[in-house]
Design an enzyme around this catalytic site. Sequence first.
Site, PDB file in Angstrom:
ATOM      1  N   GLY A   1       0.813  -1.221   0.000  1.00  0.00           N
ATOM      2  CA  GLY A   1       0.000   0.000   0.000  1.00  0.00           C
ATOM      3  C   GLY A   1       0.842   1.266   0.000  1.00  0.00           C
TER       4      GLY A   1
ATOM      5  CB  ILE B   1      -5.323  -9.165   8.395  1.00  0.00           C
ATOM      6  CG1 ILE B   1      -5.952  -7.956   7.685  1.00  0.00           C
ATOM      7  CG2 ILE B   1      -3.801  -9.160   8.279  1.00  0.00           C
ATOM      8  CD1 ILE B   1      -5.605  -6.619   8.341  1.00  0.00           C
TER       9      ILE B   1
ATOM     10  CB  ALA C   1      -6.525   0.212   6.393  1.00  0.00           C
TER      11      ALA C   1
ATOM     12  CE1 TYR D   1     -10.264   4.343   6.504  1.00  0.00           C
ATOM     13  CE2 TYR D   1     -10.434   6.621   7.244  1.00  0.00           C
ATOM     14  CZ  TYR D   1      -9.664   5.522   6.907  1.00  0.00           C
ATOM     15  OH  TYR D   1      -8.294   5.609   6.973  1.00  0.00           O
TER      16      TYR D   1
HETATM   17  N1  LIG Z   1      -4.075   7.447   2.861  1.00  0.00           N
HETATM   18  C1  LIG Z   1      -4.385   8.389   3.758  1.00  0.00           C
HETATM   19  O1  LIG Z   1      -4.533   9.573   3.429  1.00  0.00           O
HETATM   20  C2  LIG Z   1      -4.561   8.003   5.211  1.00  0.00           C
HETATM   21  C3  LIG Z   1      -4.960   9.003   6.118  1.00  0.00           C
HETATM   22  C4  LIG Z   1      -5.102   8.663   7.458  1.00  0.00           C
HETATM   23  C5  LIG Z   1      -4.850   7.370   7.888  1.00  0.00           C
HETATM   24  N2  LIG Z   1      -4.490   6.419   6.988  1.00  0.00           N
HETATM   25  C6  LIG Z   1      -4.236   5.055   7.479  1.00  0.00           C
HETATM   26  O2  LIG Z   1      -2.920   4.698   7.112  1.00  0.00           O
HETATM   27  C7  LIG Z   1      -2.847   3.298   6.882  1.00  0.00           C
HETATM   28  C8  LIG Z   1      -2.219   3.016   5.535  1.00  0.00           C
HETATM   29  O3  LIG Z   1      -3.066   3.586   4.540  1.00  0.00           O
HETATM   30  P1  LIG Z   1      -2.679   3.550   2.987  1.00  0.00           P
HETATM   31  O4  LIG Z   1      -3.232   4.780   2.372  1.00  0.00           O
HETATM   32  O5  LIG Z   1      -1.242   3.205   2.839  1.00  0.00           O
HETATM   33  O6  LIG Z   1      -3.568   2.329   2.500  1.00  0.00           O
HETATM   34  P2  LIG Z   1      -3.643   1.659   1.037  1.00  0.00           P
HETATM   35  O7  LIG Z   1      -2.697   2.343   0.102  1.00  0.00           O
HETATM   36  O8  LIG Z   1      -5.090   1.600   0.689  1.00  0.00           O
HETATM   37  O9  LIG Z   1      -3.079   0.192   1.288  1.00  0.00           O
HETATM   38  C9  LIG Z   1      -3.802  -0.730   2.031  1.00  0.00           C
HETATM   39  C10 LIG Z   1      -3.035  -2.020   2.032  1.00  0.00           C
HETATM   40  O10 LIG Z   1      -3.799  -2.972   2.790  1.00  0.00           O
HETATM   41  C11 LIG Z   1      -3.857  -4.197   2.060  1.00  0.00           C
HETATM   42  N3  LIG Z   1      -5.050  -4.929   2.486  1.00  0.00           N
HETATM   43  C12 LIG Z   1      -6.340  -4.547   2.384  1.00  0.00           C
HETATM   44  N4  LIG Z   1      -7.149  -5.489   2.906  1.00  0.00           N
HETATM   45  C13 LIG Z   1      -6.335  -6.478   3.380  1.00  0.00           C
HETATM   46  C14 LIG Z   1      -6.571  -7.724   4.018  1.00  0.00           C
HETATM   47  N5  LIG Z   1      -7.813  -8.154   4.291  1.00  0.00           N
HETATM   48  N6  LIG Z   1      -5.508  -8.493   4.349  1.00  0.00           N
HETATM   49  C15 LIG Z   1      -4.237  -8.093   4.066  1.00  0.00           C
HETATM   50  N7  LIG Z   1      -3.949  -6.914   3.445  1.00  0.00           N
HETATM   51  C16 LIG Z   1      -5.001  -6.126   3.103  1.00  0.00           C
HETATM   52  C17 LIG Z   1      -3.888  -3.751   0.605  1.00  0.00           C
HETATM   53  O11 LIG Z   1      -3.528  -4.807  -0.241  1.00  0.00           O
HETATM   54  P3  LIG Z   1      -4.255  -4.924  -1.694  1.00  0.00           P
HETATM   55  O12 LIG Z   1      -4.111  -3.573  -2.346  1.00  0.00           O
HETATM   56  O13 LIG Z   1      -3.525  -6.023  -2.381  1.00  0.00           O
HETATM   57  O14 LIG Z   1      -5.694  -5.250  -1.388  1.00  0.00           O
HETATM   58  C18 LIG Z   1      -2.819  -2.643   0.647  1.00  0.00           C
HETATM   59  O15 LIG Z   1      -1.527  -3.209   0.604  1.00  0.00           O
HETATM   60  C19 LIG Z   1      -4.266   2.768   7.037  1.00  0.00           C
HETATM   61  O16 LIG Z   1      -4.444   2.275   8.335  1.00  0.00           O
HETATM   62  C20 LIG Z   1      -5.133   4.007   6.862  1.00  0.00           C
HETATM   63  O17 LIG Z   1      -6.362   3.882   7.545  1.00  0.00           O
HETATM   64  C21 LIG Z   1      -4.330   6.702   5.648  1.00  0.00           C
END
Ligand SMILES: NC(=O)c1ccc[n+]([C@@H]2O[C@H](COP(=O)([O-])OP(=O)(O)OC[C@H]3O[C@@H](n4cnc5c(N)ncnc54)[C@H](OP(=O)(O)O)[C@@H]3O)[C@@H](O)[C@H]2O)c1
Length: 292
Positions: free
Chosen positions: A17, A42, A65, A130
């Site tokens: 991610g 997970i 997530a 969310y």
């Molecule tokens: N992006 C933001 O602006 C933001 C802001 C505040 C907080 N956050 C938090 O920061 C964290 C990282 O966010 P991100 O933006 O990096 O997320 P992301 O780019 O959407 O990546 C999510 C990752 O989780 C994996 N995933 C999803 N469902 C899964 C499952 N059931 N089992 C195993 N892996 C799974 C996805 O794999 P696949 O793609 O292969 O499904 C992907 O590698 C999260 O906790 C998010 O809530 C993000």
Amino acid sequence: MNPLTSSSPILVVGASGLLGSFVVKHLKNSPLLTPSHAQLDITQRQQVFAFMAAHQPRLIINCAAYTDVRASEHTTHLAMAVNAVAVQTLAEVSAQHKARLIHISTDYVFAGQKTTPYTENDTPNPQTVYGMSKWQGEQAMTHSLKPELGVILRTSWLCSPQQGLLVALFSQLKNAPELCLEDRITSSPTWVHSLAQVIAILAIQPHLHGVFHVSARGAVTPYQLAQELQTQALEKGLLVTQKILRTGYKDTLVRPAYSSLCGQKLEKKLGWQQEPWQQVVTKFLASQQPHL
Ligand SMILES: NC(=O)c1ccc[n+]([C@@H]2O[C@H](COP(=O)([O-])OP(=O)(O)OC[C@H]3O[C@@H](n4cnc5c(N)ncnc54)[C@H](OP(=O)(O)O)[C@@H]3O)[C@@H](O)[C@H]2O)c1
């Protein structure tokens, strides 16, 4: 194998991610397990327990997530399964193996009615599905894992050179004749390298535990972020024409009006200096310089 020896690996969940891929880069000198979603889902409890039994990581970093805030309003079961129930599973398996768990959460756990940055002592009251799913994940972790084994990092508006709000704004500045932007939501951008660096430091500081807020310093609307991005990009020659920026964009999704995070606790406990939000823009634009 003793799960607490430094030679036992670190498990990064969600390694493909936005955040996970940078965490992997920052931890490249440690033994890492980076299973794909297909290799370790997970939400599959038995799979998680079997994986832990087989590999005995000393630390789990949960970057996985369900992050589609808009879709979550309709796919509640998916958001809850990944962001809440699966975090409970990770907390339980961590407790069983006495492994640490660093979990990532969000500013969206807050209602957004404050006008000063949210601290770790403020009470969450999420207004979106969310946000609710992420808050339930935090609570599940707190209930299932001894405090000294858990770290929750809340962050906001993650920006990388390839993904996030700054990428979207920069693309519009380059391609659209004028921009209509949101000015009713206020938060803080977070440079993904900065958050990944905090995680890498926490990975080697096992005495640190609890909830921490990590973002840049200062509250800003998407409109103000676009203004700063345009100013800096014109100065650096990364944009050639100045675009008209208007306010008034109305999102149909109700987001927290104000969710800037106060990073003072992390500054105090880790000696970590929060960067001003303008510096996130500077770092983003440096990453967009054409390679000579
Ligand atoms: N992006 C933001 O602006 C933001 C802001 C505040 C907080 N956050 C938090 O920061 C964290 C990282 O966010 P991100 O933006 O990096 O997320 P992301 O780019 O959407 O990546 C999510 C990752 O989780 C994996 N995933 C999803 N469902 C899964 C499952 N059931 N089992 C195993 N892996 C799974 C996805 O794999 P696949 O793609 O292969 O499904 C992907 O590698 C999260 O906790 C998010 O809530 C993000």
